[in-house]
Design an enzyme around this catalytic site. Sequence first.
Site, short mmCIF file in Angstrom:
data_model
loop_
_atom_site.label_atom_id
_atom_site.label_comp_id
_atom_site.label_asym_id
_atom_site.label_seq_id
_atom_site.Cartn_x
_atom_site.Cartn_y
_atom_site.Cartn_z
N GLU A 194 0.40 -1.55 0.06
CA GLU A 194 -0.02 0.20 0.11
C GLU A 194 0.99 1.44 -0.29
O GLU A 194 2.12 2.30 1.38
CB GLU A 194 -1.25 0.43 1.52
CG GLU A 194 -1.85 1.35 1.29
CD GLU A 194 -2.55 1.47 2.50
OE1 GLU A 194 -3.60 2.13 2.36
OE2 GLU A 194 -2.07 1.51 3.44
N VAL A 195 1.06 1.73 -1.12
CA VAL A 195 1.11 2.89 -1.06
C VAL A 195 1.17 4.77 -0.67
O VAL A 195 -0.21 4.66 -1.05
CB VAL A 195 1.86 3.89 -3.16
CG1 VAL A 195 2.86 4.77 -2.67
CG2 VAL A 195 2.64 2.14 -2.62
N ARG A 196 0.75 4.33 0.35
CA ARG A 196 0.06 5.96 1.36
C ARG A 196 0.83 7.33 0.87
O ARG A 196 2.01 7.67 1.11
CB ARG A 196 0.49 5.67 2.30
CG ARG A 196 -0.30 4.73 3.28
CD ARG A 196 -1.81 4.73 3.41
NE ARG A 196 -2.08 6.21 3.90
CZ ARG A 196 -1.94 6.35 5.30
NH1 ARG A 196 -2.59 5.35 5.96
NH2 ARG A 196 -2.42 7.62 6.05
N HIS A 208 -12.96 5.27 8.77
CA HIS A 208 -12.08 4.39 9.90
C HIS A 208 -12.80 5.23 10.90
O HIS A 208 -12.68 6.81 11.17
CB HIS A 208 -10.85 5.30 9.82
CG HIS A 208 -10.12 4.86 8.15
ND1 HIS A 208 -10.15 4.99 6.87
CD2 HIS A 208 -9.70 3.70 8.48
CE1 HIS A 208 -9.81 4.15 6.22
NE2 HIS A 208 -8.89 3.38 6.79
N LYS A 245 -14.51 -2.00 3.50
CA LYS A 245 -12.97 -2.11 4.74
C LYS A 245 -13.73 -0.39 5.58
O LYS A 245 -14.02 0.51 5.62
CB LYS A 245 -11.63 -1.72 3.77
CG LYS A 245 -10.80 -1.35 5.25
CD LYS A 245 -9.86 -0.54 4.61
CE LYS A 245 -9.37 0.15 5.65
NZ LYS A 245 -7.51 0.46 5.64
N GLN A 291 -0.67 -1.95 14.49
CA GLN A 291 -0.29 -2.78 12.86
C GLN A 291 1.35 -3.12 13.96
O GLN A 291 2.07 -3.46 14.80
CB GLN A 291 0.31 -1.75 12.15
CG GLN A 291 -0.64 -1.68 11.46
CD GLN A 291 -0.19 -0.64 10.12
OE1 GLN A 291 0.30 -0.41 9.62
NE2 GLN A 291 -1.21 0.03 9.04
#
Length: 242
Positions: free
Chosen positions: A39-41, A135, A162, A228
């Site tokens: 995942e490129v943030r 979120h 999600k 995480q």
Amino acid sequence: MTQIGPFDLEKKAAVVAVILEKPLETSKKAAEKGADILEVRLDLLGIRNPESAAKIIREIKSETGLPVLVTNRSVAEGGKWEGKEVDRTELLVALLSLKDGPDAVDIELSASREDRDKVIKAAKAHGKTVIISSHDFSKTPSPQEMTATLAEMFLAEADIAKIAVMPGSMEDVLNLLKVTLEFKNTGKTVCTIAMGKPGKHTRVVAPLYGSVLTYASIESNAVAAPGQLPVDEVKKIMEMLK
């Protein structure tokens, strides 16, 4: 079938390594540690330019051979994008049109409908997977609210819905896992996460209930969200629980 690039999420859950610094270096390290998807943030990397973002994604895919999920998270949803909302989503739209661009995109349910729909339309037009996300860093909504949120994401044309929540108790965690299992049993593809210390174990347990993605850090001291775990540890435990 739900895939991100060639990775078939119906066969097994994917470990997603979050790239938040030194993109090429950490992507290689993530691949070595066993990540399935990167995942490129863009918001955490401070990338605002489509050409720069495209170059980095191209290099990462070339060097690692792994699928790339691109995210440009809003401040309201825990991200660090600074600037106009329209510029945030237009950057995603520009990348999704590229042949060697990202394989999937994450767009928030809370984004304006117009901006969100532009991102989804661009992704669908180019065969890219759409994750619609929500979120909540303060609480875990009721099971009914979580169910309604996930259902709304599918109505908005999510391939993967999600939700990430902050549990205040183990009952909250159980409610999240129950909702996850209910969606799995109806054939829907979801990703569910309980953040923080009470939810830490969901990083490896939620896939058993039907969550198709679990997000992990490359280093234990550089995490994008509370709770995480490092990629290699997540992979090892998930293999043990198979």
